[in-house]
Motif scaffolding. Structure first.
Motif, PDB file in Angstrom:
ATOM      1  N   LEU A   1       5.289  -2.500  -3.088  1.00 30.11           N
ATOM      2  CA  LEU A   1       5.816  -2.369  -1.724  1.00 30.11           C
ATOM      3  C   LEU A   1       5.595  -0.969  -1.161  1.00 30.11           C
ATOM      4  O   LEU A   1       5.442  -0.792   0.042  1.00 30.11           O
ATOM      5  CB  LEU A   1       7.309  -2.726  -1.702  1.00 30.11           C
ATOM      6  CG  LEU A   1       7.635  -4.195  -1.954  1.00 30.11           C
ATOM      7  CD1 LEU A   1       9.140  -4.411  -2.037  1.00 30.11           C
ATOM      8  CD2 LEU A   1       7.046  -5.087  -0.866  1.00 30.11           C
TER       9      LEU A   1
ATOM     10  N   PRO B   1       0.664  -0.951   1.194  1.00 29.86           N
ATOM     11  CA  PRO B   1       0.450  -0.806   2.638  1.00 29.86           C
ATOM     12  C   PRO B   1      -0.469   0.363   2.992  1.00 29.86           C
ATOM     13  O   PRO B   1      -1.261   0.264   3.929  1.00 29.86           O
ATOM     14  CB  PRO B   1       1.860  -0.576   3.178  1.00 29.86           C
ATOM     15  CG  PRO B   1       2.750  -1.230   2.188  1.00 29.86           C
ATOM     16  CD  PRO B   1       2.096  -1.017   0.852  1.00 29.86           C
TER      17      PRO B   1
ATOM     18  N   CYS C   1      -3.976  -0.608   2.636  1.00 29.70           N
ATOM     19  CA  CYS C   1      -4.394  -1.523   3.700  1.00 29.70           C
ATOM     20  C   CYS C   1      -4.474  -0.832   5.045  1.00 29.70           C
ATOM     21  O   CYS C   1      -4.676  -1.503   6.063  1.00 29.70           O
ATOM     22  CB  CYS C   1      -3.422  -2.688   3.817  1.00 29.70           C
ATOM     23  SG  CYS C   1      -3.510  -3.807   2.447  1.00 29.70           S
TER      24      CYS C   1
ATOM     25  N   LEU D   1      -4.313  -2.587   8.717  1.00 30.95           N
ATOM     26  CA  LEU D   1      -3.096  -2.533   9.526  1.00 30.95           C
ATOM     27  C   LEU D   1      -3.322  -1.779  10.836  1.00 30.95           C
ATOM     28  O   LEU D   1      -2.848  -2.193  11.894  1.00 30.95           O
ATOM     29  CB  LEU D   1      -1.961  -1.883   8.724  1.00 30.95           C
ATOM     30  CG  LEU D   1      -1.487  -2.674   7.501  1.00 30.95           C
ATOM     31  CD1 LEU D   1      -0.441  -1.891   6.726  1.00 30.95           C
ATOM     32  CD2 LEU D   1      -0.924  -4.027   7.909  1.00 30.95           C
TER      33      LEU D   1
ATOM     34  N   GLU E   1      -2.724  -3.770  14.378  1.00 30.03           N
ATOM     35  CA  GLU E   1      -1.630  -3.345  15.250  1.00 30.03           C
ATOM     36  C   GLU E   1      -2.055  -2.242  16.223  1.00 30.03           C
ATOM     37  O   GLU E   1      -1.210  -1.661  16.897  1.00 30.03           O
ATOM     38  CB  GLU E   1      -0.452  -2.863  14.397  1.00 30.03           C
ATOM     39  CG  GLU E   1       0.133  -3.919  13.486  1.00 30.03           C
ATOM     40  CD  GLU E   1       1.042  -4.888  14.227  1.00 30.03           C
ATOM     41  OE1 GLU E   1       2.227  -4.605  14.324  1.00 30.03           O
ATOM     42  OE2 GLU E   1       0.535  -5.927  14.708  1.00 30.03           O
ATOM     43  N   LYS E   2      -3.338  -1.966  16.224  1.00 34.43           N
ATOM     44  CA  LYS E   2      -3.873  -0.884  17.099  1.00 34.43           C
ATOM     45  C   LYS E   2      -3.072   0.409  16.943  1.00 34.43           C
ATOM     46  O   LYS E   2      -2.508   0.942  17.911  1.00 34.43           O
ATOM     47  CB  LYS E   2      -3.895  -1.353  18.549  1.00 34.43           C
ATOM     48  CG  LYS E   2      -5.038  -2.319  18.829  1.00 34.43           C
ATOM     49  CD  LYS E   2      -5.044  -2.737  20.288  1.00 34.43           C
ATOM     50  CE  LYS E   2      -6.078  -3.844  20.511  1.00 34.43           C
ATOM     51  NZ  LYS E   2      -5.710  -4.764  21.601  1.00 34.43           N
TER      52      LYS E   2
ATOM     53  N   LEU F   1       5.345   4.001  10.754  1.00 31.35           N
ATOM     54  CA  LEU F   1       5.591   2.677  10.169  1.00 31.35           C
ATOM     55  C   LEU F   1       5.911   2.799   8.679  1.00 31.35           C
ATOM     56  O   LEU F   1       6.816   2.137   8.156  1.00 31.35           O
ATOM     57  CB  LEU F   1       4.349   1.806  10.378  1.00 31.35           C
ATOM     58  CG  LEU F   1       4.520   0.296  10.377  1.00 31.35           C
ATOM     59  CD1 LEU F   1       5.281  -0.137  11.611  1.00 31.35           C
ATOM     60  CD2 LEU F   1       3.174  -0.396  10.326  1.00 31.35           C
TER      61      LEU F   1
ATOM     62  N   GLU G   1       9.383   4.255   8.035  1.00 36.02           N
ATOM     63  CA  GLU G   1      10.421   3.230   8.183  1.00 36.02           C
ATOM     64  C   GLU G   1      10.730   2.588   6.832  1.00 36.02           C
ATOM     65  O   GLU G   1      11.863   2.209   6.541  1.00 36.02           O
ATOM     66  CB  GLU G   1       9.948   2.120   9.123  1.00 36.02           C
ATOM     67  CG  GLU G   1       9.976   2.450  10.607  1.00 36.02           C
ATOM     68  CD  GLU G   1       9.338   1.350  11.447  1.00 36.02           C
ATOM     69  OE1 GLU G   1       8.783   1.661  12.504  1.00 36.02           O
ATOM     70  OE2 GLU G   1       9.401   0.168  11.021  1.00 36.02           O
ATOM     71  N   ARG G   2       9.701   2.446   6.049  1.00 41.42           N
ATOM     72  CA  ARG G   2       9.844   1.738   4.776  1.00 41.42           C
ATOM     73  C   ARG G   2      10.648   2.515   3.738  1.00 41.42           C
ATOM     74  O   ARG G   2      11.100   1.935   2.751  1.00 41.42           O
ATOM     75  CB  ARG G   2       8.461   1.368   4.219  1.00 41.42           C
ATOM     76  CG  ARG G   2       7.706   0.389   5.117  1.00 41.42           C
ATOM     77  CD  ARG G   2       6.294   0.105   4.645  1.00 41.42           C
ATOM     78  NE  ARG G   2       6.229  -0.670   3.410  1.00 41.42           N
ATOM     79  CZ  ARG G   2       6.235  -1.997   3.355  1.00 41.42           C
ATOM     80  NH1 ARG G   2       6.308  -2.705   4.457  1.00 41.42           N
ATOM     81  NH2 ARG G   2       6.165  -2.616   2.195  1.00 41.42           N
TER      82      ARG G   2
END
Lengths: 202, 202
Positions: free
Chosen positions: B159, B163, B166, B170, B174-175, B184, B187-188
């Motif tokens: 997790l 990301p 990727c 991503l 999501e531009k 982003l 946030e995780r």
DNA sequence: TTTTTTATTAATCATTTGTTTAATTCAATT
DNA sequence: AATTGAATTAAACAAATGATTAATAAAAAA
């Protein structure tokens, strides 16, 4: 739309894909590809113009195949969200066991050359898929906790794919051979859906 | 035990690491390294014998640094399991934002050459870390659901790290530019611990 | 200062690598 | 059977690449 390839062309493509997956683009030589596919070196350029063009074709087809299968499950009209998650796990884990080198290869080459991905169509389709819609409906109904869909999708893929990319490490840590490692991955077919549901359930 | 490097050696190492991370071992040439570090080409071999030896040194140090930091959090005596998970997320997400190319690079080169990992010591330490012990204690107490520790550890890392690997995908989907992407990921830091706890709580 | 060791440089070597050429074989068409 | 076009081959080319050499400069030791 799809080009028909001759037997020779397919022999070259198969060998090239196998070598690219194993060693990456730069470490693979045209002579290796020629040898592995048992064709004359000049035929590679005769049919595919250059090593780079050949690579682009293989990369495109590989990504296209993968994304198509992905969108297929994500957009199934008949299945529930939880079924979709389960089917996704089963499908991708089986796929990755069949071709375990693919994720690392793709992500690594994408890093070096993000352009090859820009050409892919179905990319945006994922965020508008039935899977995402169903999840958002569940949030509205108060069944699931609110969460950016991008995180939701990323989490599923993370739990499925990343362990395969770590296989050299996991094999070493747990002293596993390939068969034992695959058994471990197959266990996750049942576990990951449960974990994901727990993650999003209130 | 640790070798002291001269200024020139460090210049070479820094440039080499940067290029290896960006382009991988095979795609990086000794001349590029020489140019980037502003030293004469021959000095690379003078100090490091060969491109491969230089790579091995960099790979070892990189892995060693990473694993050390990993084990450090995992074995903290003062913190609870849930705190450890939180600290792990914070530390690794910060680390990976600082050096986002590292995970893909390491896992890709490890795939091509699993040997470089075999030499690492602290590998096995992870499965015997305080983190794993605390989790197993929680299972015995009936607080957490039973789960192979290897899956538990793998899930956390999946997790956190996947990301980042990727990011090209991503960003496209999501531009996002790099700054938005990092937001982003930040946030995780808060989300992943919650997810993990939910996954293991009964 | 002189000598000796270490560091740096430009030039070069031997391979490797992607690609091309020109000749030859093979298959299909006339 | 002769002709045409595609497929295949061996050989070669030019550039790139990892590594070495031999000479020089700089630093350290005598």
């Amino acid at each position: 739309m799809k080009k028909e390839y001759s037997e020779t062309e397919n022999k070259i493509k198969t060998a090239a894909k196998s070598l690219f997956l194993k060693k990456g683009y730069s470490a693979t030589t045209t002579r290796e590809i020629a040898k592995e596919s048992d064709i004359n070196l000049a035929l590679l350029n005769y049919y595919f113009t250059s090593k780079w063009k050949l690579f682009e074709i293989i990369m495109f087809e590989t990504l296209y195949d993968f994304l198509s299968k992905m969108v297929e499950v994500y957009n199934d009209e008949k299945t529930s969200l939880e079924e979709k998650i389960k089917l996704t796990c089963e499908k991708y884990i089986d796929m990755t066991i069949a071709e375990p080198l693919l994720p690392t290869f793709v992500l690594n080459e994408l890093k070096n050359n993000p352009t090859s991905f820009l050409k892919m169509p179905s990319t945006k389709m994922i965020m508008k898929s039935k899977l995402v819609v169903q999840y958002q409906e569940g949030v509205k109904k108060g069944i699931y906790t609110k969460l950016e869909p991008i995180h939701f999708v990323t989490n599923i893929m993370s739990l499925i794919v990343f362990p395969f990319m770590c296989s050299p490490i996991l094999k070493k840590m747990e002293k596993l051979n390939t068969k034992e490692f695959n058994t471990l991955m197959l266990e996750r077919k049942k576990s990951i859906p449960k974990w994901i549901i727990k993650m999003i359930k209130k």
